[in-house]
Design a protein around this motif. Structure first.
Motif, PDB file in Angstrom:
ATOM      1  N   ALA A 127     -29.935  -5.468 -12.452  1.00 14.16           N
ATOM      2  CA  ALA A 127     -30.204  -5.135 -13.862  1.00 14.16           C
ATOM      3  C   ALA A 127     -31.684  -4.824 -14.075  1.00 14.16           C
ATOM      4  CB  ALA A 127     -29.767  -6.285 -14.763  1.00 14.16           C
ATOM      5  N   ALA A 128     -32.562  -5.640 -13.496  1.00  5.58           N
ATOM      6  CA  ALA A 128     -34.007  -5.413 -13.647  1.00  5.58           C
ATOM      7  C   ALA A 128     -34.416  -4.083 -13.012  1.00  5.58           C
ATOM      8  CB  ALA A 128     -34.788  -6.566 -13.019  1.00  5.58           C
ATOM      9  N   LEU A 129     -33.900  -3.809 -11.825  1.00  2.00           N
ATOM     10  CA  LEU A 129     -34.238  -2.555 -11.142  1.00  2.00           C
ATOM     11  C   LEU A 129     -33.641  -1.345 -11.864  1.00  2.00           C
ATOM     12  CD1 LEU A 129     -33.871  -3.901  -7.523  1.00  2.00           C
ATOM     13  CD2 LEU A 129     -35.985  -3.015  -8.528  1.00  2.00           C
ATOM     14  N   LEU A 140     -35.730   1.858 -13.195  1.00  2.00           N
ATOM     15  CA  LEU A 140     -35.365   3.248 -12.888  1.00  2.00           C
ATOM     16  C   LEU A 140     -35.167   4.071 -14.158  1.00  2.00           C
ATOM     17  CD1 LEU A 140     -32.899   2.889  -9.902  1.00  2.00           C
ATOM     18  CD2 LEU A 140     -35.115   4.044  -9.915  1.00  2.00           C
ATOM     19  N   ILE A 141     -34.494   3.489 -15.128  1.00  2.00           N
ATOM     20  CA  ILE A 141     -34.298   4.187 -16.401  1.00  2.00           C
ATOM     21  C   ILE A 141     -35.655   4.503 -17.020  1.00  2.00           C
ATOM     22  CG2 ILE A 141     -33.470   3.894 -18.776  1.00  2.00           C
ATOM     23  CD1 ILE A 141     -31.122   2.251 -17.558  1.00  2.00           C
ATOM     24  N   GLU A 142     -36.541   3.521 -16.991  1.00  2.00           N
ATOM     25  CA  GLU A 142     -37.884   3.713 -17.560  1.00  2.00           C
ATOM     26  C   GLU A 142     -38.643   4.802 -16.807  1.00  2.00           C
ATOM     27  OE1 GLU A 142     -40.835   3.070 -20.313  1.00  2.00           O
ATOM     28  OE2 GLU A 142     -38.814   2.232 -20.285  1.00  2.00           O
ATOM     29  N   ARG A 143     -38.575   4.774 -15.486  1.00  2.00           N
ATOM     30  CA  ARG A 143     -39.325   5.730 -14.667  1.00  2.00           C
ATOM     31  C   ARG A 143     -38.864   7.165 -14.926  1.00  2.00           C
ATOM     32  NH1 ARG A 143     -43.721   7.617 -12.456  1.00  2.00           N
ATOM     33  NH2 ARG A 143     -43.484   8.443 -10.364  1.00  2.00           N
ATOM     34  N   ILE A 144     -37.570   7.396 -14.870  1.00  2.00           N
ATOM     35  CA  ILE A 144     -37.052   8.754 -15.055  1.00  2.00           C
ATOM     36  C   ILE A 144     -37.288   9.226 -16.490  1.00  2.00           C
ATOM     37  CG2 ILE A 144     -34.931  10.139 -15.102  1.00  2.00           C
ATOM     38  CD1 ILE A 144     -34.036   8.497 -12.607  1.00  2.00           C
ATOM     39  N   GLN A 159     -31.096   0.044 -21.473  1.00  2.00           N
ATOM     40  CA  GLN A 159     -31.837  -1.081 -20.891  1.00  2.00           C
ATOM     41  C   GLN A 159     -31.475  -2.396 -21.582  1.00  2.00           C
ATOM     42  OE1 GLN A 159     -35.622   0.841 -21.541  1.00  2.00           O
ATOM     43  NE2 GLN A 159     -36.079   0.819 -19.340  1.00  2.00           N
ATOM     44  N   THR A 160     -31.375  -2.367 -22.899  1.00  2.00           N
ATOM     45  CA  THR A 160     -31.034  -3.570 -23.652  1.00  2.00           C
ATOM     46  C   THR A 160     -29.625  -4.043 -23.310  1.00  2.00           C
ATOM     47  OG1 THR A 160     -32.495  -2.881 -25.452  1.00  2.00           O
ATOM     48  CG2 THR A 160     -30.802  -4.533 -25.980  1.00  2.00           C
ATOM     49  N   ALA A 161     -28.694  -3.110 -23.257  1.00  2.00           N
ATOM     50  CA  ALA A 161     -27.299  -3.477 -22.952  1.00  2.00           C
ATOM     51  C   ALA A 161     -27.166  -4.007 -21.529  1.00  2.00           C
ATOM     52  CB  ALA A 161     -26.387  -2.268 -23.155  1.00  2.00           C
ATOM     53  N   ILE A 162     -27.873  -3.407 -20.587  1.00  2.00           N
ATOM     54  CA  ILE A 162     -27.825  -3.874 -19.196  1.00  2.00           C
ATOM     55  C   ILE A 162     -28.404  -5.286 -19.090  1.00  2.00           C
ATOM     56  CG2 ILE A 162     -28.814  -3.504 -16.897  1.00  2.00           C
ATOM     57  CD1 ILE A 162     -28.506  -0.447 -17.492  1.00  2.00           C
ATOM     58  N   ALA A 163     -29.527  -5.527 -19.756  1.00  2.00           N
ATOM     59  CA  ALA A 163     -30.130  -6.869 -19.728  1.00  2.00           C
ATOM     60  C   ALA A 163     -29.194  -7.904 -20.343  1.00  2.00           C
ATOM     61  CB  ALA A 163     -31.469  -6.856 -20.455  1.00  2.00           C
ATOM     62  N   ALA A 164     -28.589  -7.551 -21.481  1.00  2.08           N
ATOM     63  CA  ALA A 164     -27.662  -8.477 -22.140  1.00  2.08           C
ATOM     64  C   ALA A 164     -26.456  -8.771 -21.261  1.00  2.08           C
ATOM     65  CB  ALA A 164     -27.214  -7.902 -23.484  1.00  2.08           C
ATOM     66  N   ALA A 165     -25.912  -7.734 -20.615  1.00  6.77           N
ATOM     67  CA  ALA A 165     -24.750  -7.932 -19.740  1.00  6.77           C
ATOM     68  C   ALA A 165     -25.107  -8.827 -18.550  1.00  6.77           C
ATOM     69  CB  ALA A 165     -24.217  -6.587 -19.259  1.00  6.77           C
ATOM     70  N   ALA A 166     -26.304  -8.650 -17.996  1.00 11.10           N
ATOM     71  CA  ALA A 166     -26.722  -9.474 -16.859  1.00 11.10           C
ATOM     72  C   ALA A 166     -26.851 -10.939 -17.264  1.00 11.10           C
ATOM     73  CB  ALA A 166     -28.044  -8.957 -16.291  1.00 11.10           C
ATOM     74  N   ILE A 167     -27.430 -11.173 -18.433  1.00 11.89           N
ATOM     75  CA  ILE A 167     -27.582 -12.550 -18.916  1.00 11.89           C
ATOM     76  C   ILE A 167     -26.212 -13.168 -19.204  1.00 11.89           C
ATOM     77  CG2 ILE A 167     -28.435 -13.943 -20.853  1.00 11.89           C
ATOM     78  CD1 ILE A 167     -30.833 -11.900 -20.912  1.00 11.89           C
ATOM     79  N   LEU A 168     -25.357 -12.399 -19.851  1.00  8.82           N
ATOM     80  CA  LEU A 168     -24.006 -12.901 -20.142  1.00  8.82           C
ATOM     81  C   LEU A 168     -23.214 -13.143 -18.861  1.00  8.82           C
ATOM     82  CD1 LEU A 168     -23.148 -10.746 -23.256  1.00  8.82           C
ATOM     83  CD2 LEU A 168     -23.270 -13.245 -23.182  1.00  8.82           C
ATOM     84  N   ASP A 169     -23.486 -12.362 -17.812  1.00  7.31           N
ATOM     85  CA  ASP A 169     -22.795 -12.569 -16.545  1.00  7.31           C
ATOM     86  C   ASP A 169     -23.137 -13.931 -15.951  1.00  7.31           C
ATOM     87  OD1 ASP A 169     -21.028 -11.746 -14.479  1.00  7.31           O
ATOM     88  OD2 ASP A 169     -22.751 -11.281 -13.215  1.00  7.31           O
ATOM     89  N   VAL A 170     -24.373 -14.380 -16.131  1.00  6.67           N
ATOM     90  CA  VAL A 170     -24.760 -15.710 -15.651  1.00  6.67           C
ATOM     91  C   VAL A 170     -23.953 -16.774 -16.389  1.00  6.67           C
ATOM     92  CG1 VAL A 170     -26.650 -17.389 -15.506  1.00  6.67           C
ATOM     93  CG2 VAL A 170     -27.073 -14.977 -14.968  1.00  6.67           C
ATOM     94  N   LEU A 224     -33.512  -0.341  -3.451  1.00  2.00           N
ATOM     95  CA  LEU A 224     -33.417  -1.766  -3.775  1.00  2.00           C
ATOM     96  C   LEU A 224     -32.390  -2.003  -4.880  1.00  2.00           C
ATOM     97  CD1 LEU A 224     -37.178  -2.819  -3.675  1.00  2.00           C
ATOM     98  CD2 LEU A 224     -35.373  -3.492  -2.061  1.00  2.00           C
ATOM     99  N   TRP A 225     -32.404  -1.132  -5.904  1.00  2.00           N
ATOM    100  CA  TRP A 225     -31.418  -1.250  -6.988  1.00  2.00           C
ATOM    101  C   TRP A 225     -29.995  -1.132  -6.433  1.00  2.00           C
ATOM    102  CZ3 TRP A 225     -28.750   3.424  -8.350  1.00  2.00           C
ATOM    103  CH2 TRP A 225     -27.770   3.243  -9.326  1.00  2.00           C
ATOM    104  N   TRP A 226     -29.784  -0.139  -5.595  1.00  2.00           N
ATOM    105  CA  TRP A 226     -28.444   0.085  -5.081  1.00  2.00           C
ATOM    106  C   TRP A 226     -28.007  -1.049  -4.170  1.00  2.00           C
ATOM    107  CZ3 TRP A 226     -24.696   2.163  -7.176  1.00  2.00           C
ATOM    108  CH2 TRP A 226     -23.544   2.514  -6.482  1.00  2.00           C
ATOM    109  N   ALA A 227     -28.929  -1.559  -3.342  1.00  2.00           N
ATOM    110  CA  ALA A 227     -28.609  -2.693  -2.470  1.00  2.00           C
ATOM    111  C   ALA A 227     -28.266  -3.934  -3.298  1.00  2.00           C
ATOM    112  CB  ALA A 227     -29.776  -2.983  -1.533  1.00  2.00           C
ATOM    113  N   ALA A 228     -29.004  -4.164  -4.376  1.00  2.00           N
ATOM    114  CA  ALA A 228     -28.721  -5.320  -5.238  1.00  2.00           C
ATOM    115  C   ALA A 228     -27.367  -5.175  -5.910  1.00  2.00           C
ATOM    116  CB  ALA A 228     -29.829  -5.487  -6.282  1.00  2.00           C
ATOM    117  N   TRP A 229     -27.046  -3.965  -6.375  1.00  2.00           N
ATOM    118  CA  TRP A 229     -25.755  -3.736  -7.030  1.00  2.00           C
ATOM    119  C   TRP A 229     -24.594  -3.946  -6.051  1.00  2.00           C
ATOM    120  CZ3 TRP A 229     -23.671  -3.969 -11.493  1.00  2.00           C
ATOM    121  CH2 TRP A 229     -22.457  -3.363 -11.764  1.00  2.00           C
ATOM    122  N   LEU A 230     -24.723  -3.392  -4.846  1.00  2.00           N
ATOM    123  CA  LEU A 230     -23.677  -3.593  -3.845  1.00  2.00           C
ATOM    124  C   LEU A 230     -23.628  -5.051  -3.390  1.00  2.00           C
ATOM    125  CD1 LEU A 230     -24.048  -0.400  -1.610  1.00  2.00           C
ATOM    126  CD2 LEU A 230     -22.321  -0.852  -3.365  1.00  2.00           C
ATOM    127  N   GLY A 231     -24.800  -5.684  -3.280  1.00  2.00           N
ATOM    128  CA  GLY A 231     -24.850  -7.097  -2.899  1.00  2.00           C
ATOM    129  C   GLY A 231     -24.137  -7.979  -3.912  1.00  2.00           C
TER     130      GLY A 231
END
Length: 197
Positions: free
Chosen positions: A167-169, A173-177, A17-28, A130-137
């Protein structure tokens, strides 16, 4: 049947989760730097930001896939009769062209369902979709921007909005599972029932 006992994916989940959030922020930051580079080609500010983003994204991918493999392993032990992809295919679907447009979504759904009877089909399926649609989008918006106008503010903003949403979704999902699996694994007698199955 695997002889490895189930382990909580809690710490892997937090790292992913931390790495995904960091990558999303760095992508901006990378998108802004690249746009600036297209508008002012003499500046060389985008190279370092892009390099840091690539490292962060690779780390996020690896941690997510390791978490996914652990979650799949646990789901298989918790619900042996569930229809789950093989260990290799759980990771492989992300790298096979065309298959990677639809199969990863199904892998997450299968793992979620097999993780616990508490999986809420309507709500949890919606989050996966929603996660998958956002990733493909995100990928589609980047492709369109790259082929039409890499410096277009609306296209760059759209791509980054999709990235932040994905990234948020993914974090949700990671948290839920992870929470579902921890709840079952933390139940008294759950480990002995899993070991006997």
């Amino acid at each position: 049947m695997s002889s490895k006992p189930p382990k909580s994916p809690f710490f892997l989940a937090r790292w992913a989760q931390t790495a995904i959030a960091a990558a999303a922020i760095l992508d901006v930051f990378r998108a802004v730097a690249l746009r600036d580079h297209y508008l002012h080609p003499t500046r060389h500010s985008s190279g370092m930001v892009s390099m840091v983003f690539v490292y962060a994204m690779n780390l996020a991918i690896v941690l997510f896939l390791v978490w996914l493999a652990r979650a799949r392993h646990n789901a298989h032990l918790l619900t042996p009769q569930a229809s789950l992809p093989s260990r290799g295919w759980t990771i492989g679907v992300w790298f096979v062209p065309l298959v990677n447009f639809f199969a990863p979504r199904q892998v997450l759904l299968d793992i979620g369902r097999a993780s616990s009877v508490s999986w809420q089909e309507t709500r949890d399926r919606t989050v996966v979709n929603l996660w998958w649609a956002a990733w493909l989008g995100h990928g589609l918006a980047l492709w369109i921007a790259g082929n039409i106008d890499p410096a277009s503010i609306p296209l760059v903003a759209l791509a980054e909005a999709f990235m932040i949403a994905a990234a948020a979704l993914a974090g949700i999902l990671i948290e839920r599972i992870t929470t579902l699996q921890d709840a079952v694994l933390g139940t008294p007698g759950a480990l002995s029932r899993v070991a006997q199955s």
